[in-house]
Scaffold this active site. Structure first.
Site: not given
Ligand code: SDX
Length: 430
Positions: A365, A308
């Protein structure tokens, strides 16, 4: 004396005001930065940038706190109906019993959808994605209520538009469910409460007027909608604010938010979570394999429902939904192997250094899709339910943006393209 931030650029020192929120959050107000220094800031994805002040929702990502208008989500989910929380988010105060009755009565006057809009809806391709149908229908409401195109009408008129949208959203969501199954539409029954009416329009049958939603499902649905009601400046709420800042009408602004929510990284994640869990089940239930895929930088696979932007601790909504998941499946006598896989996956991820270092916890989710499925909703309908819950939040954000008289949203950029060069006529191009 108000706090200041000092920056030194090219040997010159500049002071910028610091503002402190009611929960102690601090921000450097860069509203005058470019005038003072000629510099702008750059923050891809706005990870460190506040777009606005707001009094609707407070999140503490480190402590896993979520409050609406000062009330903890745990208290609201345990004690309120979804319409009660909607009233709070829209008006700033919990309703008295009389105010809630009046709110529900006003909504019940607008639950029907214009037959012309219904005719348009019937032309949508069967099997088209429910979120595309929803955003089209909500945007098309502006065609039937042309006075709503002016968002600066007297407050009474704007409030009527808000009531109308709150009222028609469940009807349209239920229509989308019926289309998906090729079933005749069930019209609203305005003697029922908001959530029971939605469930009856969805699961009720024209041929069986006696259908009444199971109170267990009504309770679970109220809780799920409350847990999705608002979440400060998330991607879709920010979209609603940006579109509304151009003085686009409410229906167009909310339709834009629906489209932003559709994305698999945002609200579309609940559908992705179920599809991921199904894949793991069909692949023999080897959660370690999928944990390793999520960690592999060369593999685009992400553990959907984990991570998140704000929560670097457990998403408080995920905790509540996980408990509700156990309760609902137990009360409905549903034994879903997907739930067991979800728990194994969560356990494995929460003990894996990759996820621990990156503070990747289950988000809202991760478990919601399992309940939605147990309640009888198809996977590609889950994000429609997220939108139904988020509607009061989107509207409140749109309202606040208007009443705060925020300027049109127009970020700047840093240009990194081609340097100036002489024009080349067609015949002289390589
Ligand atoms: C919602 O914003 C809100 O409030 C949203 C929400 C709402 O109520 O409106 O809460 C609802 O959208 C919840 C999120 C639902 N999405 C998912 O579950 C999709 C999977 N999650 C991700 O794609 C990710 O965690 C996000 C999009 C939710 C957040 O992404 P960020 O903050 O941009 O973080 P990032 O992509 O920069 O990740 C940081 C690191 C990275 O690794 P490094 O480059 O540091 O090595 O964490 C890793 C990412 O690769 N990472 C994951 C991951 N999420 C982040 N690795 C594996 N699986 C994951 N799910």
């Amino acid at each position: 004396m108000s706090e200041k931030a000092k920056i030194i650029l090219e040997g010159n020192e500049f002071e910028l005001p610091v503002i402190t929120g009611s929960e102690g959050e601090k921000a450097i107000d860069i509203g005058k930065l470019r005038d003072l220094t000629g510099y702008i800031t750059l923050d891809s994805g706005f990870k460190n940038t506040g777009a606005t002040t707001s009094g609707i929702t407070f999140l503490d990502g480190e402590l896993g706190i979520l409050r609406h208008r000062g009330y903890d989500i745990e208290d609201l989910a345990a004690n309120c109906s979804f319409l009660e929380v909607s009233y709070l988010i829209l008006n700033g105060e919990l309703p008295t019993a009389e105010q809630l009755v009046e709110f529900e009565a006003k909504i019940s006057e607008h639950t029907l959808v214009n037959e012309g809009l219904e005719a348009m809806f019937k032309a949508f391709p069967t099997g088209s994605h429910p979120m595309g149908q929803l955003s089209s229908m909500i945007s098309s409401l502006s065609l039937y209520y042309p006075k709503s195109l002016d968002p600066n009408r007297p407050e009474e008129a704007v409030k009527r538009t808000i009531i109308r949208l709150m009222a028609k959203m469940p009807t349209i969501c239920a229509m989308i469910y019926k289309k998906r199954h090729g079933h005749p539409l069930v019209y609203p029954n305005n003697k029922l409460d908001y959530v029971t009416n939605f469930l009856n329009m969805t699961f009720g049958q024209v041929a069986d007027p006696s259908y009444m939603a199971d109170p267990v499902i009504v309770d679970a649905m109220n809780k799920l909608l409350i847990l999705h009601a608002d979440h400060e400046q998330n991607c879709s709420a920010s979209t609603v604010r940006v579109v509304g800042s151009s003085q686009a009408n409410l229906y167009s602004s909310i339709s834009a938010g629906i489209n932003a929510l559709w994305g698999p990284l945002h609200g579309g994640a609940n559908q992705e979570v179920l599809e991921m869990l199904e894949d793991i089940k069909n692949d023999g239930g080897d959660v370690e394999k999928y944990i390793n895929k999520a960690k592999d930088k060369n593999d685009p696979f992400r553990l959907m429902g984990f991570g998140h932007r704000v929560y670097k601790n457990f998403d408080p909504r995920a905790k509540i939904i996980k408990k509700a998941c156990d309760d609902v499946l137990d009360k409905l006598g549903v034994n879903d192997p997907i739930l067991e896989i979800a728990k194994k996956l969560e356990e494995a991820a929460l003990n894996d250094p990759y996820f621990i270092e990156r503070k990747l916890f289950p988000n809202v989710d991760f478990y919601s899709g399992i309940i939605y499925r147990a309640l009888g909703f198809p996977t590609d309908f889950f994000t429609v339910l997220f939108a139904l819950g988020r509607l009061p939040g989107w509207i409140a954000q749109w309202q606040e943006m208007r009443t705060d008289k925020q300027p049109i949203a127009r970020p700047r950029q840093i240009y990194t393209g081609a340097a100036p060069r002489p024009f080349v006529r067609m015949n002289d191009r390589a």
